[in-house]
Scaffold this active site. Structure first.
Site, PDB file in Angstrom:
ATOM      1  N   ASP A 159       0.812  -1.219   0.000  1.00 61.18           N
ATOM      2  CA  ASP A 159       0.000   0.000   0.000  1.00 61.18           C
ATOM      3  C   ASP A 159       0.851   1.278   0.000  1.00 61.18           C
ATOM      4  OD1 ASP A 159      -2.289   1.552   0.202  1.00 61.18           O
ATOM      5  OD2 ASP A 159      -2.634   1.146   2.315  1.00 61.18           O
ATOM      6  N   GLU A 201      -2.677   9.968  -1.355  1.00 61.67           N
ATOM      7  CA  GLU A 201      -3.898   9.157  -1.492  1.00 61.67           C
ATOM      8  C   GLU A 201      -4.532   8.914  -0.130  1.00 61.67           C
ATOM      9  OE1 GLU A 201      -6.167   5.259  -1.596  1.00 61.67           O
ATOM     10  OE2 GLU A 201      -4.397   5.824  -0.452  1.00 61.67           O
ATOM     11  N   GLU A 202      -3.696   8.689   0.859  1.00 65.13           N
ATOM     12  CA  GLU A 202      -4.181   8.317   2.185  1.00 65.13           C
ATOM     13  C   GLU A 202      -4.757   9.510   2.954  1.00 65.13           C
ATOM     14  OE1 GLU A 202      -4.340   5.313   2.948  1.00 65.13           O
ATOM     15  OE2 GLU A 202      -2.652   4.155   2.198  1.00 65.13           O
ATOM     16  N   ASP A 248      -3.120  -0.993  -6.823  1.00 64.42           N
ATOM     17  CA  ASP A 248      -3.127  -0.720  -5.382  1.00 64.42           C
ATOM     18  C   ASP A 248      -3.241  -2.032  -4.609  1.00 64.42           C
ATOM     19  OD1 ASP A 248      -3.060   0.725  -3.041  1.00 64.42           O
ATOM     20  OD2 ASP A 248      -4.903   1.841  -3.410  1.00 64.42           O
ATOM     21  N   HIS A 330      -3.355  -1.830   6.356  1.00 64.36           N
ATOM     22  CA  HIS A 330      -3.318  -0.802   7.399  1.00 64.36           C
ATOM     23  C   HIS A 330      -2.899  -1.351   8.758  1.00 64.36           C
ATOM     24  CE1 HIS A 330      -5.764   2.632   5.336  1.00 64.36           C
ATOM     25  NE2 HIS A 330      -4.654   2.296   4.693  1.00 64.36           N
TER      26      HIS A 330
END
Length: 361
Positions: A159, A201-202, A248, A330
């Site tokens: 990620d 992006e996050e 992704d 995550h």
């Protein structure tokens, strides 16, 4: 990839309404545009034979990618951090060393975040920017911000360090073939290749329309207002995007990729065919047709990711993200130790064949 799973998925009805509205999306691809943007709608791949497939499989190197492209990215790299700068420099240097004459652009801007204004920098690398049409491969290079835990940092291997490394390896492995895209000839389509590495992006805190997709939101708006070809009236850089292939959450073992969008289904089917052919030739490692990556099912929604600002403006999208997400998503375990080398190597081969076929190389 950021935000809770329940916040990342838009329902089926929303997706159908979104897709139905695409041809009339504002500031994007309009029905009144001139004829050349429509060429992508009937573009066909140049199917490679088994000899060419073997050559591609031999030309890509997972060990070289791992050492030279991936490992330098396995650092904390949230926007504005020293690691973000290091990752950006690494990506640029890896591209600049190639022969294919990539044109690099850094799209730097400030945006309001939950922590005040922050600087973001997208990386756009284009072969032959004067070509009217481009196949676009994209990923994000930032990592999500997490507080350090027991002296561990979040490096976001799947990620999205691995997708970045895959794109760099593709550029290296296909360097000699991509040289021919420097010029346009009557025997080839007016078509080339572009790589985009998105920043931001996050989400910094909680996924929302304001706190997410910083880089892709900015770049999509910028490209929508930039005439293409230069000086053109009525067509923008978004018209020049044949297909946005977004990578992704790649690198964990046994991924399954669904098809998300009907208007790119024929390209998803091409990925399925390439995977099958490479398997039949014995060119994929630890791979079975029962556990194929590209599955015969469609996803009943759309995952929030960097393609969204482009999708809303009418750009065709092929979203290569596994469903379900990797188990390490995550967590501090999204690291090098939990990556699957064979899976990444196999997907490298599939993606490289796809690109060469699309570009008629």
């Amino acid at each position: 990839m950021a935000g809770g799973r329940h916040r990342r998925v838009v329902g089926t009805l929303h997706l159908l309404l979104l897709v139905a509205a695409l041809p009339w999306a504002s500031r994007g691809v309009s029905p009144s545009a001139s004829a050349w943007p429509e060429e992508k709608n009937y573009h066909q791949p140049a199917i490679l034979n088994s000899s060419a497939l073997r050559q591609i499989a031999e030309g890509t190197s997972i060990s070289e990618m791992w050492q030279n492209d991936l490992q330098p990215l396995l650092i904390e790299r949230y926007p504005g951090s020293p690691g973000s700068y290091a990752a950006r420099q690494h990506i640029m240097q890896r591209i600049q060393r190639l022969q294919a004459d990539w044109v690099l652009e850094i799209d730097t801007f400030l945006s309001q975040t939950p922590y005040g204004y922050r600087s973001f920098s997208n990386i756009i690398s284009t072969l032959n920017p004067t070509a009217k049409r481009h196949l676009v491969l994209a990923c994000h290079y930032d990592s999500k911000y997490f507080s350090h835990w027991n002296n561990r940092v979040f490096v976001g291997a799947t990620d999205s360090a691995v997708p970045c490394a895959m794109m760099l390896e593709l550029a290296r492995a296909l360097d000699k073939k991509l040289l021919s895209l420097k010029t346009v000839s009557d025997s080839k389509p007016d078509l080339s290749l572009q790589l985009i590495f998105f920043d931001g992006e996050e989400a910094f805190l909680h996924w929302s329309p304001q706190d997410s997709l910083y880089g892709s939101r900015h770049l999509a708006a910028k490209m929508a207002s930039t005439p293409h070809p230069p000086g053109a009236r009525g067509t923008s850089q978004l018209h020049g995007m044949d297909l946005l292939v977004l990578l992704d959450l790649i690198g964990a073992p046994n991924p399954t990729f669904p098809n998300f969008f009907p208007n790119s289904a024929r390209w998803f089917e091409r990925l399925q065919a390439i995977e099958h052919e490479l398997h039949e030739l014995g060119l994929l490692k630890d791979h079975s047709l029962e556990g194929r990556y590209f599955q015969n099912y469609s996803y009943g929604g759309v995952i929030q990711d960097d393609h969204i600002p482009f999708l809303r403006r009418g750009v065709p999208v092929l979203h290569l993200i596994p469903s379900p997400f990797p188990e390490v998503w995550h967590t501090m375990d999204d690291n090098e130790e939990n990556l699957d080398e064979s899976t990444i190597d196999n997907l490298n081969k599939i993606l490289q064949v796809f690109v060469l076929e699309y570009l008629h190389l």
